[in-house]
Write a protein that holds these residues in place. Structure first.
Motif, PDB file in Angstrom:
ATOM      1  N   GLY A  47       0.700  -1.200  -0.077  1.00 22.85           N
ATOM      2  CA  GLY A  47      -0.180  -0.045   0.103  1.00 22.85           C
ATOM      3  C   GLY A  47       0.788   1.260  -0.023  1.00 22.85           C
ATOM      4  N   ILE A  48       0.375   2.272   0.608  1.00 21.55           N
ATOM      5  CA  ILE A  48       1.096   3.744   0.667  1.00 21.55           C
ATOM      6  C   ILE A  48       1.418   3.842   2.174  1.00 21.55           C
ATOM      7  CG2 ILE A  48       0.620   6.136   0.350  1.00 21.55           C
ATOM      8  CD1 ILE A  48      -1.615   5.189  -1.143  1.00 21.55           C
ATOM      9  N   ALA A  49       2.849   4.108   2.089  1.00 20.15           N
ATOM     10  CA  ALA A  49       3.650   4.206   3.264  1.00 20.15           C
ATOM     11  C   ALA A  49       3.369   5.521   3.710  1.00 20.15           C
ATOM     12  CB  ALA A  49       5.231   4.034   3.175  1.00 20.15           C
ATOM     13  N   PHE A  50       3.585   5.763   5.177  1.00 15.60           N
ATOM     14  CA  PHE A  50       3.488   7.052   5.809  1.00 15.60           C
ATOM     15  C   PHE A  50       4.399   8.008   5.500  1.00 15.60           C
ATOM     16  CE2 PHE A  50       1.113   4.725   8.920  1.00 15.60           C
ATOM     17  CZ  PHE A  50      -0.090   5.210   9.258  1.00 15.60           C
ATOM     18  N   GLN A  51       4.297   9.171   5.015  1.00 22.30           N
ATOM     19  CA  GLN A  51       5.232  10.214   4.528  1.00 22.30           C
ATOM     20  C   GLN A  51       5.872  11.000   5.488  1.00 22.30           C
ATOM     21  OE1 GLN A  51       2.436  11.469   1.050  1.00 22.30           O
ATOM     22  NE2 GLN A  51       4.245  12.052   0.246  1.00 22.30           N
ATOM     23  N   ALA A  52       7.171  11.382   5.384  1.00 18.04           N
ATOM     24  CA  ALA A  52       7.830  12.210   5.976  1.00 18.04           C
ATOM     25  C   ALA A  52       7.338  13.447   6.333  1.00 18.04           C
ATOM     26  CB  ALA A  52       9.312  12.335   5.777  1.00 18.04           C
ATOM     27  N   ASP A  53       6.801  13.892   5.102  1.00 16.71           N
ATOM     28  CA  ASP A  53       6.204  15.577   4.979  1.00 16.71           C
ATOM     29  C   ASP A  53       4.477  15.254   5.046  1.00 16.71           C
ATOM     30  OD1 ASP A  53       5.185  17.940   4.573  1.00 16.71           O
ATOM     31  OD2 ASP A  53       6.139  18.313   2.631  1.00 16.71           O
ATOM     32  N   PRO A  54       3.835  15.376   6.095  1.00 17.63           N
ATOM     33  CA  PRO A  54       2.626  15.255   6.192  1.00 17.63           C
ATOM     34  C   PRO A  54       1.873  16.125   5.189  1.00 17.63           C
ATOM     35  CG  PRO A  54       3.411  16.572   8.099  1.00 17.63           C
ATOM     36  CD  PRO A  54       4.521  15.898   7.296  1.00 17.63           C
ATOM     37  N   ILE A  60       1.348   9.112  -6.723  1.00 18.13           N
ATOM     38  CA  ILE A  60       1.882   8.133  -7.353  1.00 18.13           C
ATOM     39  C   ILE A  60       1.479   7.004  -6.752  1.00 18.13           C
ATOM     40  CG2 ILE A  60       3.720   6.659  -7.915  1.00 18.13           C
ATOM     41  CD1 ILE A  60       5.432   9.199  -8.905  1.00 18.13           C
ATOM     42  N   GLY A  61       1.510   7.043  -5.573  1.00 19.36           N
ATOM     43  CA  GLY A  61       1.027   5.960  -4.637  1.00 19.36           C
ATOM     44  C   GLY A  61      -0.581   5.783  -4.438  1.00 19.36           C
ATOM     45  N   LEU A  62      -1.103   6.834  -4.535  1.00 16.38           N
ATOM     46  CA  LEU A  62      -2.659   7.056  -4.460  1.00 16.38           C
ATOM     47  C   LEU A  62      -3.168   6.259  -5.995  1.00 16.38           C
ATOM     48  CD1 LEU A  62      -5.427   7.792  -3.532  1.00 16.38           C
ATOM     49  CD2 LEU A  62      -4.944  10.019  -4.555  1.00 16.38           C
ATOM     50  N   GLY A  63      -2.617   6.657  -7.232  1.00 21.70           N
ATOM     51  CA  GLY A  63      -2.824   6.213  -8.114  1.00 21.70           C
ATOM     52  C   GLY A  63      -2.460   4.638  -8.539  1.00 21.70           C
ATOM     53  N   ARG A  64      -1.522   4.167  -8.036  1.00 18.02           N
ATOM     54  CA  ARG A  64      -1.249   2.708  -7.848  1.00 18.02           C
ATOM     55  C   ARG A  64      -2.080   1.968  -7.166  1.00 18.02           C
ATOM     56  NH1 ARG A  64       3.716   0.628  -9.143  1.00 18.02           N
ATOM     57  NH2 ARG A  64       4.077  -0.414  -7.239  1.00 18.02           N
ATOM     58  N   TRP A  65      -2.503   2.296  -5.900  1.00 18.04           N
ATOM     59  CA  TRP A  65      -3.287   1.874  -5.003  1.00 18.04           C
ATOM     60  C   TRP A  65      -4.915   1.657  -5.769  1.00 18.04           C
ATOM     61  CZ3 TRP A  65      -3.095  -1.634  -1.330  1.00 18.04           C
ATOM     62  CH2 TRP A  65      -4.179  -2.073  -0.759  1.00 18.04           C
ATOM     63  N   MET A  66      -5.276   2.681  -6.266  1.00 17.36           N
ATOM     64  CA  MET A  66      -6.697   2.885  -6.884  1.00 17.36           C
ATOM     65  C   MET A  66      -6.334   1.835  -8.196  1.00 17.36           C
ATOM     66  SD  MET A  66      -8.445   4.349  -4.832  1.00 17.36           S
ATOM     67  CE  MET A  66      -9.846   4.274  -5.788  1.00 17.36           C
ATOM     68  N   LEU A  67      -5.322   1.907  -8.960  1.00 17.32           N
ATOM     69  CA  LEU A  67      -5.265   0.935  -9.921  1.00 17.32           C
ATOM     70  C   LEU A  67      -5.201  -0.444  -9.405  1.00 17.32           C
ATOM     71  CD1 LEU A  67      -4.546   0.191 -12.751  1.00 17.32           C
ATOM     72  CD2 LEU A  67      -2.097   0.408 -12.257  1.00 17.32           C
ATOM     73  N   PHE A  68      -4.942  -0.783  -8.327  1.00 16.64           N
ATOM     74  CA  PHE A  68      -4.644  -2.297  -7.732  1.00 16.64           C
ATOM     75  C   PHE A  68      -6.088  -2.628  -7.337  1.00 16.64           C
ATOM     76  CE2 PHE A  68      -3.560  -4.729  -3.707  1.00 16.64           C
ATOM     77  CZ  PHE A  68      -3.413  -5.766  -4.583  1.00 16.64           C
ATOM     78  N   VAL A  69      -6.972  -1.679  -6.849  1.00 14.99           N
ATOM     79  CA  VAL A  69      -8.251  -2.181  -6.310  1.00 14.99           C
ATOM     80  C   VAL A  69      -9.273  -2.101  -7.345  1.00 14.99           C
ATOM     81  CG1 VAL A  69      -7.758  -1.686  -4.105  1.00 14.99           C
ATOM     82  CG2 VAL A  69      -8.999  -0.122  -5.273  1.00 14.99           C
ATOM     83  N   SER A  70      -9.114  -1.408  -8.462  1.00 15.36           N
ATOM     84  CA  SER A  70     -10.250  -0.909  -9.465  1.00 15.36           C
ATOM     85  C   SER A  70     -10.579  -2.260 -10.209  1.00 15.36           C
ATOM     86  CB  SER A  70      -9.877   0.165 -10.170  1.00 15.36           C
ATOM     87  OG  SER A  70      -9.664   1.316  -9.606  1.00 15.36           O
TER      88      SER A  70
END
Length: 253
Positions: A47-54, A60-70
């Motif tokens: 999935g998407i890891a926690f980012q150092a900068d909140p 990119i991570g959001l797009g990849r995860w949505m591509l994964f579940v869609s």
């Protein structure tokens, strides 16, 4: 006239046509080939890891995860509405009971989800071998947890889609709503770590669990229990709802 019973075939095998299999395979090829840095083939599983900068947003991570579940959400939508649209009020009489019809759909979604994840694992192994990495680099011993999280997460979404298609008439809204629940709950989770553990869209992610982040990650056991209970409620409870509403008020012509 022959009285021999026909061999029962899971309905998902009719729906799991070559087009769906092709979409699934292309999806995992795209996920493996577009990994950030090209070094971690198991990234999309976590999935998407926690980012150092909140304040930043990992698009990119959001797009990849949505591509994964869609693709699986699309499969669940087609499987859920296909028979209802074609058969309408004749569906339940053909299956002889609400419970038998519901269980056949529930089983089909489960088999479809297992096929989807199995294709992903096979494609990832092939990608690792062709990229010069060993299969052991993916950490197959530790892949069980993300696979379990992902399976329950996808399966819960598909059950919600099936229940929605059965009870309501606006099918396009249900499909968009399934993606919306995933995406809308994921956005605030990416921006605010403290609320991440309570957001539905992150529940399928290993990197959002306390195994990856003990401060803000959700508890694995708690999330697994919550999703298992929700799945059980839908599986057991929906036949009773169908019986109360009746065939013609529930299933569309």
């Amino acid at each position: 006239m022959s009285t021999r019973k026909r061999k029962w075939i899971p309905p998902c095998l009719y729906t799991m046509n070559p087009i769906f299999l092709g979409v699934f395979i292309v999806t995992f090829i795209a996920l493996n080939l577009t990994e950030p840095g090209g070094s971690d083939s198991s990234l999309f599983w976590g999935g998407i890891a926690f980012q150092a900068d909140p304040n930043s947003l990992d698009l990119i991570g959001l797009g990849r995860w949505m591509l994964f579940v869609s693709p699986y959400i699309l499969f669940a939508c087609v499987l859920s509405e296909q028979e209802l649209n074609k058969m309408g009020p004749y569906v339940i009489p053909r299956y002889q009971s609400y419970t038998r019809w519901w269980r056949s759909k529930v089983l089909s979604l489960m088999i479809g989800c297992l096929i989807y994840l199995a294709l992903g694992v096979i494609e990832t192994m092939i990608h690792l071998n062709f990229s010069g990495q060993g299969v052991q680099d993916i950490g197959l011993s530790s892949l069980g947890v993300p696979l379990c999280l992902t399976f329950l997460h996808l399966y819960l979404i598909s059950l919600l889609i099936l229940a929605g298609h059965t009870l309501f008439s606006n099918q396009h809204v249900i499909a968009l709503g399934a993606l919306g629940i995933e995406g809308i709950t994921l956005l605030p989770a990416m921006m605010h770590a403290k609320v991440s553990r309570f957001m539905f869209g992150t529940w399928g992610m290993l990197y959002r669990s306390n195994l990856a982040n003990q401060t803000f990650g959700f508890h694995i056991i708690a999330i697994l229990l919550v999703q298992t209970i929700l799945c059980a409620i839908l599986i057991v409870g929906m036949p009773f709802v169908l019986k109360r509403r009746g065939v013609f008020s529930t299933l569309r012509v």
